[in-house]
Design an enzyme around this catalytic site. Structure first.
Site, PDB file in Angstrom:
ATOM      1  N   ASN A 124      -0.339  -3.635  16.098  1.00  0.00           N
ATOM      2  CA  ASN A 124      -0.405  -4.154  14.741  1.00  0.00           C
ATOM      3  C   ASN A 124       0.711  -3.512  13.922  1.00  0.00           C
ATOM      4  O   ASN A 124       0.740  -2.303  13.744  1.00  0.00           O
ATOM      5  CB  ASN A 124      -1.788  -3.779  14.152  1.00  0.00           C
ATOM      6  CG  ASN A 124      -1.877  -4.063  12.670  1.00  0.00           C
ATOM      7  OD1 ASN A 124      -1.267  -5.006  12.173  1.00  0.00           O
ATOM      8  ND2 ASN A 124      -2.647  -3.240  11.963  1.00  0.00           N
ATOM      9  N   LEU A 164       0.849  -1.201   0.000  1.00  0.00           N
ATOM     10  CA  LEU A 164       0.000   0.000   0.000  1.00  0.00           C
ATOM     11  C   LEU A 164       0.877   1.241   0.000  1.00  0.00           C
ATOM     12  O   LEU A 164       1.652   1.468   0.929  1.00  0.00           O
ATOM     13  CB  LEU A 164      -0.917   0.012   1.221  1.00  0.00           C
ATOM     14  CG  LEU A 164      -1.838  -1.201   1.389  1.00  0.00           C
ATOM     15  CD1 LEU A 164      -2.885  -0.909   2.454  1.00  0.00           C
ATOM     16  CD2 LEU A 164      -2.511  -1.583   0.080  1.00  0.00           C
ATOM     17  N   GLU A 209      -7.990   0.940  16.410  1.00  0.00           N
ATOM     18  CA  GLU A 209      -7.145   2.059  15.998  1.00  0.00           C
ATOM     19  C   GLU A 209      -7.082   3.108  17.112  1.00  0.00           C
ATOM     20  O   GLU A 209      -8.025   3.262  17.887  1.00  0.00           O
ATOM     21  CB  GLU A 209      -7.699   2.684  14.704  1.00  0.00           C
ATOM     22  CG  GLU A 209      -7.573   1.788  13.494  1.00  0.00           C
ATOM     23  CD  GLU A 209      -6.134   1.350  13.220  1.00  0.00           C
ATOM     24  OE1 GLU A 209      -5.220   2.194  13.244  1.00  0.00           O
ATOM     25  OE2 GLU A 209      -5.912   0.142  12.996  1.00  0.00           O
ATOM     26  N   GLY A 227      -0.767   6.681  -0.147  1.00  0.00           N
ATOM     27  CA  GLY A 227      -0.893   7.831   0.755  1.00  0.00           C
ATOM     28  C   GLY A 227       0.056   8.951   0.398  1.00  0.00           C
ATOM     29  O   GLY A 227       1.089   8.757  -0.230  1.00  0.00           O
ATOM     30  N   GLY A 263      -8.800   4.894   2.664  1.00  0.00           N
ATOM     31  CA  GLY A 263      -8.387   3.999   3.734  1.00  0.00           C
ATOM     32  C   GLY A 263      -7.704   2.727   3.247  1.00  0.00           C
ATOM     33  O   GLY A 263      -7.788   2.367   2.066  1.00  0.00           O
ATOM     34  N   THR A 264      -7.046   2.041   4.193  1.00  0.00           N
ATOM     35  CA  THR A 264      -6.245   0.859   3.839  1.00  0.00           C
ATOM     36  C   THR A 264      -7.102  -0.279   3.277  1.00  0.00           C
ATOM     37  O   THR A 264      -6.664  -1.018   2.405  1.00  0.00           O
ATOM     38  CB  THR A 264      -5.457   0.361   5.064  1.00  0.00           C
ATOM     39  OG1 THR A 264      -6.328   0.315   6.202  1.00  0.00           O
ATOM     40  CG2 THR A 264      -4.289   1.282   5.389  1.00  0.00           C
ATOM     41  N   ARG A 289       2.004  13.859   7.151  1.00  0.00           N
ATOM     42  CA  ARG A 289       2.830  14.194   8.311  1.00  0.00           C
ATOM     43  C   ARG A 289       4.315  14.361   7.977  1.00  0.00           C
ATOM     44  O   ARG A 289       5.093  14.821   8.786  1.00  0.00           O
ATOM     45  CB  ARG A 289       2.643  13.113   9.403  1.00  0.00           C
ATOM     46  CG  ARG A 289       1.277  13.163  10.066  1.00  0.00           C
ATOM     47  CD  ARG A 289       0.992  11.923  10.908  1.00  0.00           C
ATOM     48  NE  ARG A 289       0.562  10.769  10.103  1.00  0.00           N
ATOM     49  CZ  ARG A 289       0.303   9.569  10.592  1.00  0.00           C
ATOM     50  NH1 ARG A 289       0.446   9.348  11.891  1.00  0.00           N
ATOM     51  NH2 ARG A 289      -0.087   8.581   9.809  1.00  0.00           N
ATOM     52  N   ASP A 316       5.147   2.190   4.206  1.00  0.00           N
ATOM     53  CA  ASP A 316       5.944   2.971   5.161  1.00  0.00           C
ATOM     54  C   ASP A 316       6.491   2.135   6.316  1.00  0.00           C
ATOM     55  O   ASP A 316       7.109   2.658   7.237  1.00  0.00           O
ATOM     56  CB  ASP A 316       5.121   4.164   5.694  1.00  0.00           C
ATOM     57  CG  ASP A 316       3.858   3.735   6.436  1.00  0.00           C
ATOM     58  OD1 ASP A 316       3.521   2.535   6.455  1.00  0.00           O
ATOM     59  OD2 ASP A 316       3.191   4.636   7.003  1.00  0.00           O
TER      60      ASP A 316
END
Ligand code: UD1
Ligand code: CA
Length: 417
Positions: free
Chosen positions: A171, A9, A156, A12, A77-78, A16, A104
């Site tokens: 996770n 993935l 989360e 994104g 979203g993932t 940040r 990441d």
């Protein structure tokens, strides 16, 4: 392992990071972060890889070369990101298992991937995921377990209650799924109420509720689960990869006099008994032979190939060049697009003028040549075997110096005996 495919993935933006460069392209030790992950997946024996790209998709695709890319047009979203790879993986009937990794989380090791896959196969779970225990788990999804220790959900950070926030098991973001189960469950998840995103992590609760086993492997290596969300995280990853690169060459028998003040890119190859002195900067695609002395303050750029017993001294920059055995380039030089033979002495302050403002040109300096202090060689030019240039001479382009001759002056002319 041709029944396993991996999804990375990487859609994104990495808000940040505060950067215009997509997060996964940020360089770590000279190479885009995502290259490490791709290398790891391949060393675990998985060749089918699908990357989900979105933010600046073109730019990311261009860097990924042969890897299949699918686009996630909206950052939903993932869970949504994984769904974008569905078509590509459903087509391939051989694939029954899917590894999912986040672009990441780039330091996970091939051994860990193999452990996850082995456990997944042995237990026939619907999902096997990587967890880790962290004293400060802020920002990570927490692993929710039942009283009999079975994984029942991932919570989360934003949705965690004060009781869940103290859970130290997190996770990591590496999962192995049964393909059919994965895509079937993804079709059922609802967007998270707070963030309006589809969370891949919500699939876990769905599996647990349907009594589909969820298994885990726990990593004890804190480096492995570092997710890069900020520049500070990137600095940490950089330090780790640099240390791993230095460790690797040190184990080969190389001396790095001052590891804290030496930069060596991850793919550099250096042979034994070579000594690297402080403040040396060695970029990608550089190879150095046995018994050389490099630096202090040397800069070796991509395409530099150095043979055995060579000495490269302070304030020497070399790019796209080959330096032959026992040659010395000891002080303040620029060597670009040059092939230098054996036993050559390059005097202090020698400059190869390889760029004419439009094109780059090549220079050849043959064995046993002696280049006087402050020589400028205007490329393309060839200095023959055993030829010499006087101090301060400017050898103009195409004015090749025949073997054994000496040239002096500006422009350089052959010195008659
Ligand atoms: C995620 C996990 C969290 C885990 C952590 C580990 C979810 C919901 N949360 O949180 O449980 O502890 O990673 O590092 O999965 N991405 C896309 N498309 C999207 C959203 C994300 O491609 O629509 C990619 C991002 O580019 C990134 C990865 O997915 O590479 C993870 O997304 P990120 O937003 O960093 O998730 P975290 O908040 O770190
Ligand atoms: Ca992340």
């Amino acid at each position: 392992m041709n029944n396993i495919a991996a999804i990375i993935l990487a859609a994104g933006e990495g808000t940040r990071m505060k950067s215009s460069l997509p997060k996964v392209l940020h360089p770590v030790c000279g190479r885009p972060m995502i290259y490490y992950l791709i290398g790891t997946i391949k060393s675990a024996g998985i060749s089918k890889i699908v990357a989900v790209v979105g933010h600046k998709a073109r730019l990311v695709k261009d860097k990924l070369g042969g890897i299949k890319c699918v686009t996630q047009p909206e950052f939903l979203g993932t869970g949504d990101a994984v769904l974008k790879a569905k078509a590509a993986l459903m087509k391939d009937k051989k694939i029954n298992t899917v590894l999912i990794l986040y672009g990441d989380v780039c330091l996970v090791t091939a051994e860990t991937l193999s452990k996850i896959i082995d456990r997944h196969m042995a237990t026939r779970a619907g999902c096997t995921l990587l967890t880790a225990n962290m004293k400060n788990p802020t920002g990570y999804g927490r692993i929710g377990r039942s009283s009999n220790k079975r994984i029942i959900k991932i919570i989360e950070e934003l949705d965690a209650s004060i009781y869940e926030k103290v859970i130290e098991e997190i996770n990591v973001g590496v999962y192995c799924f049964n393909k059919e189960i994965l895509f079937e469950s993804l079709g059922k998840i609802k967007p998270n109420e707070r963030k309006k995103e589809y969370y891949l992590t919500d699939v876990i609760e769905l599996l647990a509720k349907s009594n589909i086993p969820v298994e885990s492997v726990t990593s004890n290596d804190p480096e492995e689960f570092l997710g890069v969300n900020t520049r500070e995280d990137l600095n940490k990853v950089e330090q780790i990869v640099r240390r791993r690169a230095l460790d690797k060459i040190t184990r080969k028998g190389v001396t790095v006099v001052d590891p804290y003040n030496t930069y060596i890119s991850e793919d550099v190859i250096i042979d034994k008994d070579t000594i690297i002195y402080p403040y040396t900067f060695i970029e990608n695609d550089v190879k150095i032979g046995l018994n050389c002395s490099i630096g202090p303050f040397a800069r070796l750029r991509p395409g530099t190939l150095i043979d055995d017993d060579v000495s490269i001294g302070n304030f020497v920059e070399i790019v796209r060049s080959r330096i032959g055995r026992s040659t010395k380039v000891n002080h303040q030089c620029y060597i670009g697009d040059t092939i230098i033979g054996k036993n050559v002495n390059i005097g202090a302050g020698t400059i190869i003028a390889n760029y004419d403002g439009k094109n780059k040109h090549n220079t050849i300096i043959e064995d046993n040549a002696f280049i006087g202090t402050g020589t400028i060689l205007v490329a393309p030019v060839r200095i023959g075997k055993g030829a010499r240039t006087g101090a301060g001479s400017v050898v103009t382009k195409n004015h090749n110096v025949p073997a054994g001759k000496t040239v002096v002056g500006v422009p350089a002319r052959i010195l008659k005996k």
